[in-house]
Motif scaffolding. Structure first.
Motif, PDB file in Angstrom:
ATOM      1  N   VAL A 161      -4.400  22.704 -19.561  1.00 54.11           N
ATOM      2  CA  VAL A 161      -5.116  21.542 -19.034  1.00 54.11           C
ATOM      3  C   VAL A 161      -6.279  21.227 -19.977  1.00 54.11           C
ATOM      4  O   VAL A 161      -7.027  22.123 -20.372  1.00 54.11           O
ATOM      5  CB  VAL A 161      -5.678  21.810 -17.616  1.00 54.11           C
ATOM      6  CG1 VAL A 161      -6.466  20.604 -17.109  1.00 54.11           C
ATOM      7  CG2 VAL A 161      -4.575  22.168 -16.646  1.00 54.11           C
ATOM      8  N   TRP A 162      -6.400  19.938 -20.317  1.00 52.31           N
ATOM      9  CA  TRP A 162      -7.580  19.439 -21.018  1.00 52.31           C
ATOM     10  C   TRP A 162      -8.468  18.751 -19.993  1.00 52.31           C
ATOM     11  O   TRP A 162      -7.967  18.060 -19.104  1.00 52.31           O
ATOM     12  CB  TRP A 162      -7.197  18.427 -22.094  1.00 52.31           C
ATOM     13  CG  TRP A 162      -6.630  19.036 -23.321  1.00 52.31           C
ATOM     14  CD1 TRP A 162      -5.311  19.075 -23.691  1.00 52.31           C
ATOM     15  CD2 TRP A 162      -7.355  19.694 -24.361  1.00 52.31           C
ATOM     16  NE1 TRP A 162      -5.179  19.728 -24.888  1.00 52.31           N
ATOM     17  CE2 TRP A 162      -6.421  20.117 -25.326  1.00 52.31           C
ATOM     18  CE3 TRP A 162      -8.699  19.968 -24.564  1.00 52.31           C
ATOM     19  CZ2 TRP A 162      -6.795  20.788 -26.484  1.00 52.31           C
ATOM     20  CZ3 TRP A 162      -9.078  20.645 -25.721  1.00 52.31           C
ATOM     21  CH2 TRP A 162      -8.128  21.043 -26.661  1.00 52.31           C
ATOM     22  N   GLU A 163      -9.778  18.906 -20.132  1.00 55.07           N
ATOM     23  CA  GLU A 163     -10.729  18.275 -19.231  1.00 55.07           C
ATOM     24  C   GLU A 163     -11.810  17.609 -20.075  1.00 55.07           C
ATOM     25  O   GLU A 163     -12.154  18.083 -21.160  1.00 55.07           O
ATOM     26  CB  GLU A 163     -11.363  19.331 -18.331  1.00 55.07           C
ATOM     27  CG  GLU A 163     -12.391  18.785 -17.364  1.00 55.07           C
ATOM     28  CD  GLU A 163     -13.050  19.880 -16.544  1.00 55.07           C
ATOM     29  OE1 GLU A 163     -12.943  19.810 -15.311  1.00 55.07           O
ATOM     30  OE2 GLU A 163     -13.682  20.783 -17.137  1.00 55.07           O
ATOM     31  N   LEU A 164     -12.342  16.485 -19.571  1.00 52.82           N
ATOM     32  CA  LEU A 164     -13.462  15.823 -20.221  1.00 52.82           C
ATOM     33  C   LEU A 164     -14.182  14.933 -19.237  1.00 52.82           C
ATOM     34  O   LEU A 164     -13.683  14.675 -18.138  1.00 52.82           O
ATOM     35  CB  LEU A 164     -12.999  15.022 -21.443  1.00 52.82           C
ATOM     36  CG  LEU A 164     -12.010  13.881 -21.223  1.00 52.82           C
ATOM     37  CD1 LEU A 164     -12.735  12.573 -20.959  1.00 52.82           C
ATOM     38  CD2 LEU A 164     -11.134  13.735 -22.445  1.00 52.82           C
ATOM     39  N   PHE A 165     -15.349  14.467 -19.628  1.00 50.89           N
ATOM     40  CA  PHE A 165     -16.187  13.607 -18.799  1.00 50.89           C
ATOM     41  C   PHE A 165     -16.590  12.404 -19.637  1.00 50.89           C
ATOM     42  O   PHE A 165     -16.816  12.537 -20.841  1.00 50.89           O
ATOM     43  CB  PHE A 165     -17.462  14.349 -18.361  1.00 50.89           C
ATOM     44  CG  PHE A 165     -17.197  15.607 -17.601  1.00 50.89           C
ATOM     45  CD1 PHE A 165     -17.237  15.612 -16.215  1.00 50.89           C
ATOM     46  CD2 PHE A 165     -16.887  16.789 -18.252  1.00 50.89           C
ATOM     47  CE1 PHE A 165     -16.971  16.773 -15.501  1.00 50.89           C
ATOM     48  CE2 PHE A 165     -16.624  17.955 -17.557  1.00 50.89           C
ATOM     49  CZ  PHE A 165     -16.658  17.944 -16.171  1.00 50.89           C
ATOM     50  N   THR A 166     -16.712  11.253 -19.001  1.00 53.43           N
ATOM     51  CA  THR A 166     -17.217  10.074 -19.700  1.00 53.43           C
ATOM     52  C   THR A 166     -18.001   9.204 -18.727  1.00 53.43           C
ATOM     53  O   THR A 166     -17.691   9.185 -17.538  1.00 53.43           O
ATOM     54  CB  THR A 166     -16.065   9.294 -20.395  1.00 53.43           C
ATOM     55  OG1 THR A 166     -16.598   8.499 -21.435  1.00 53.43           O
ATOM     56  CG2 THR A 166     -15.290   8.450 -19.440  1.00 53.43           C
ATOM     57  N   PRO A 167     -19.040   8.513 -19.211  1.00 51.75           N
ATOM     58  CA  PRO A 167     -19.852   7.677 -18.318  1.00 51.75           C
ATOM     59  C   PRO A 167     -19.035   6.555 -17.686  1.00 51.75           C
ATOM     60  O   PRO A 167     -18.071   6.063 -18.276  1.00 51.75           O
ATOM     61  CB  PRO A 167     -20.924   7.091 -19.244  1.00 51.75           C
ATOM     62  CG  PRO A 167     -20.920   7.949 -20.462  1.00 51.75           C
ATOM     63  CD  PRO A 167     -19.545   8.517 -20.584  1.00 51.75           C
ATOM     64  N   TYR A 168     -19.445   6.167 -16.505  1.00 52.51           N
ATOM     65  CA  TYR A 168     -18.719   5.155 -15.723  1.00 52.51           C
ATOM     66  C   TYR A 168     -18.587   3.824 -16.450  1.00 52.51           C
ATOM     67  O   TYR A 168     -17.621   3.090 -16.255  1.00 52.51           O
ATOM     68  CB  TYR A 168     -19.428   4.925 -14.383  1.00 52.51           C
ATOM     69  CG  TYR A 168     -20.684   4.097 -14.522  1.00 52.51           C
ATOM     70  CD1 TYR A 168     -20.661   2.733 -14.266  1.00 52.51           C
ATOM     71  CD2 TYR A 168     -21.872   4.670 -14.955  1.00 52.51           C
ATOM     72  CE1 TYR A 168     -21.806   1.960 -14.433  1.00 52.51           C
ATOM     73  CE2 TYR A 168     -23.007   3.918 -15.112  1.00 52.51           C
ATOM     74  CZ  TYR A 168     -22.972   2.570 -14.863  1.00 52.51           C
ATOM     75  OH  TYR A 168     -24.103   1.811 -15.040  1.00 52.51           O
ATOM     76  N   PHE A 169     -19.540   3.475 -17.318  1.00 56.42           N
ATOM     77  CA  PHE A 169     -19.548   2.152 -17.955  1.00 56.42           C
ATOM     78  C   PHE A 169     -18.743   2.097 -19.239  1.00 56.42           C
ATOM     79  O   PHE A 169     -18.541   1.024 -19.800  1.00 56.42           O
ATOM     80  CB  PHE A 169     -20.988   1.704 -18.241  1.00 56.42           C
ATOM     81  CG  PHE A 169     -21.727   2.626 -19.185  1.00 56.42           C
ATOM     82  CD1 PHE A 169     -21.556   2.540 -20.556  1.00 56.42           C
ATOM     83  CD2 PHE A 169     -22.587   3.583 -18.682  1.00 56.42           C
ATOM     84  CE1 PHE A 169     -22.224   3.395 -21.409  1.00 56.42           C
ATOM     85  CE2 PHE A 169     -23.269   4.442 -19.533  1.00 56.42           C
ATOM     86  CZ  PHE A 169     -23.082   4.348 -20.904  1.00 56.42           C
ATOM     87  N   GLU A 170     -18.264   3.222 -19.731  1.00 48.45           N
ATOM     88  CA  GLU A 170     -17.595   3.290 -21.027  1.00 48.45           C
ATOM     89  C   GLU A 170     -16.136   2.845 -20.930  1.00 48.45           C
ATOM     90  O   GLU A 170     -15.207   3.658 -20.998  1.00 48.45           O
ATOM     91  CB  GLU A 170     -17.678   4.704 -21.594  1.00 48.45           C
ATOM     92  CG  GLU A 170     -18.806   4.910 -22.536  1.00 48.45           C
ATOM     93  CD  GLU A 170     -18.613   4.220 -23.881  1.00 48.45           C
ATOM     94  OE1 GLU A 170     -17.694   3.400 -24.053  1.00 48.45           O
ATOM     95  OE2 GLU A 170     -19.401   4.508 -24.766  1.00 48.45           O
ATOM     96  N   LYS A 171     -15.912   1.557 -20.799  1.00 49.16           N
ATOM     97  CA  LYS A 171     -14.560   1.025 -20.634  1.00 49.16           C
ATOM     98  C   LYS A 171     -13.654   1.374 -21.813  1.00 49.16           C
ATOM     99  O   LYS A 171     -12.478   1.668 -21.631  1.00 49.16           O
ATOM    100  CB  LYS A 171     -14.607  -0.483 -20.427  1.00 49.16           C
ATOM    101  CG  LYS A 171     -15.241  -0.866 -19.114  1.00 49.16           C
ATOM    102  CD  LYS A 171     -15.340  -2.359 -18.962  1.00 49.16           C
ATOM    103  CE  LYS A 171     -16.115  -2.693 -17.700  1.00 49.16           C
ATOM    104  NZ  LYS A 171     -16.406  -4.112 -17.609  1.00 49.16           N
TER     105      LYS A 171
END
Length: 192
Positions: free
Chosen positions: A120-130
């Motif tokens: 499994v790969w996991e990551l996070f990104t800000p809500y506004f980063e379309k």
């Protein structure tokens, strides 16, 4: 994806002496995205120097330059867990000067090829980063599995509420968590 481009994109291990320039380029890329999406760059460097340094020096962290024809066009900090094979993308950027050329997709393919044992790969990104959301979901096959916000705070971040005297707006704590579950067939294909 352009197979020719994929062959030219490489992951090159970053050395300790590379980290200051890596940090500067990463922050420039993130600030460009922030300005593009929110029109605001007064918050200071994003991510903060402290956050980047923590990522660089975290246990299990591996930092790579993303190179195209020998020129650094981005970078990535991964956390690789060799026991669980549940790995994380901590930071990933492609220079805004090289967007829309397939470099991000080629870099992601190189990352998967470098770590074929990943479950499994996991990551996070800000809500506004379309742009990021589109890239991870539509190009790389990730799924959004959680939305961290004031109603569902990230358990790994300090607690924030609207009544705290905090200089950071609540929106800064709004992130999507993505996962990509690697299928055994895909993992075997990469190994061959």
């Amino acid at each position: 994806m352009n197979k020719q481009l994929e062959d030219k994109v490489q992951l090159l291990l970053a050395n300790e002496e590379d980290l200051a320039l890596f940090q500067k380029e990463l922050q420039e890329a993130f600030m460009n995205a922030l300005i593009e999406n929110l029109g605001d760059a007064e918050a200071g460097p994003i991510p903060s120097d402290e956050d980047i340094q923590q990522s660089f020096h975290a246990p299990e962290a591996v930092t790579y330059h993303i190179s195209l024809n020998g020129e650094n066009v981005g970078g990535v900090v991964l956390k690789i867990n060799n026991k669980t094979h549940r790995n994380r993308v901590d930071l990933l950027y492609i220079s805004s000067k090289t967007h829309n050329r397939g470099i991000g997709s080629a870099a992601w393919q190189a990352i998967e090829a470098q770590y074929p044992e990943t479950k499994v790969w996991e990551l996070f990104t800000p809500y506004f980063e379309k742009r990021n959301i589109h890239f991870y979901v539509n190009k790389c096959g990730f799924h959004i599995v959680e939305f961290y916000n004031k109603f569902n705070p990230d358990p790994h971040q300090p607690r924030v509420n609207e009544h705290q005297n905090n200089s950071r707006p609540l929106e800064e704590y709004e992130f999507f968590r993505f996962e990509k579950v690697m299928k055994m067939k895909t993992r075997q294909k990469i190994e061959n």
